[in-house]
Scaffold this active site. Structure first.
Site: not given
Length: 284
Positions: A156, A101, A97, A99, A153
């Site tokens: 999400c 982080r 993904c 994302d 994750h």
């Protein structure tokens, strides 16, 4: 506000080296150094009042300085580091993904160069996405990666958005992409509906989405052809590439391996198998 109006009338455009002194008038900087000086002066005076930059420099001076510090550190602690990265020889293809982080390399505890990475919203392996299909093709046929990892994750935004019902309607263009995750929810509707609360359903849909994308990897012709050559024709002892599903929680960073039922694809070989086993190989 007065400060907002001031920012609007003094917008600095590094990409075109323009300083807008007034809304209807602009001038070219004579040199890049002059542009940098003007930007630095502006940030010194107004930097705390430009929250949309989120603490970064408009000309990425912080990024370039950070990069140089990292390069110097690597050259000092490991003089051969950059030499080892050429040519690339990754062991894993990571389909994850977008994302922000967690860095996949750090997440998997690998050294630089071990991971070939493709990321998109919701770690989707969509059959009409030429981007990810090209990445898979290059990874399998050129880089010869033995492992393909689909990693999702919890928490999400894509998975949450796929089942969201915003008051103002849909989420815009991304709705078309999130439909793939809604299809996963449809396939597992009864299981998800039986779960006790929205957060438990979210976490389970995250897992089911990863599992479904693993099956989608197995449906790709490039992967099928490589696995057929690997196993049926006997090029390797273990069928390659192997496909894995992983999930983690950004709250703790711990990876968990999901048990993917690849039989859901294999039992429908008459539908999904794209290549016939050569007659001579059937007797091997």
């Amino acid at each position: 506000s007065p400060k907002a109006a001031q920012r609007q009338s003094r917008g600095l455009h590094g990409s075109c080296t323009l300083e807008h002194k007034h809304t209807d008038q602009c001038r070219h900087f004579s040199t890049a150094d002059e542009m940098k000086r003007k930007v630095d002066e502006y940030m010194k005076e107004h930097g705390d009042d430009v929250p949309e930059l989120k603490g970064s420099h408009p000309e990425l001076e912080d990024v370039l300085a950070g990069n140089q510090a990292w390069v110097d550190k690597m050259n000092e602690t490991d003089p051969d580091f950059f030499k080892r990265l050429t040519p690339q020889n990754p062991r894993y293809l990571y389909l994850g993904c977008s994302d922000a982080r967690v860095d996949p390399i750090q997440l998997m505890g690998l050294e630089y160069g071990a991971l070939f990475v493709h990321r998109n919203v919701g770690n989707q392996v969509a059959p009409n996405d030429l981007n990810i299909l090209s990445v898979i093709d290059f990874s399998v046929n050129v880089l010869k990666v033995p492992h393909i990892v689909v990693c999702g994750h919890y928490d999400c935004g894509a998975v949450r958005g796929s089942v969201a019902k915003p008051d103002a309607g849909g989420l815009g263009l991304v709705e078309n992409w999130l439909r793939n995750i809604r299809d996963v929810a449809r396939l597992h509707h009864d299981e998800l509906k039986a779960l006790p609360d929205p957060e438990t359903r979210h976490r389970r849909l995250v897992e089911l989405n990863v599992m479904e994308q693993c099956l989608n990897v197995l449906k790709v012709g490039t992967v099928q052809r490589a696995r057929m050559k690997s196993h049926v024709i006997g090029q390797t002892e273990v069928t390659l590439p192997r496909v894995h599903g992983l999930v983690f929680d950004p709250a703790d960073g711990v990876l968990h391996k999901l048990k993917v039922d690849f039989g859901k694809v294999e039992q429908y070989g008459d539908l999904y198998d794209l290549y016939q086993v050569p007659d001579w190989a059937k007797s091997q």
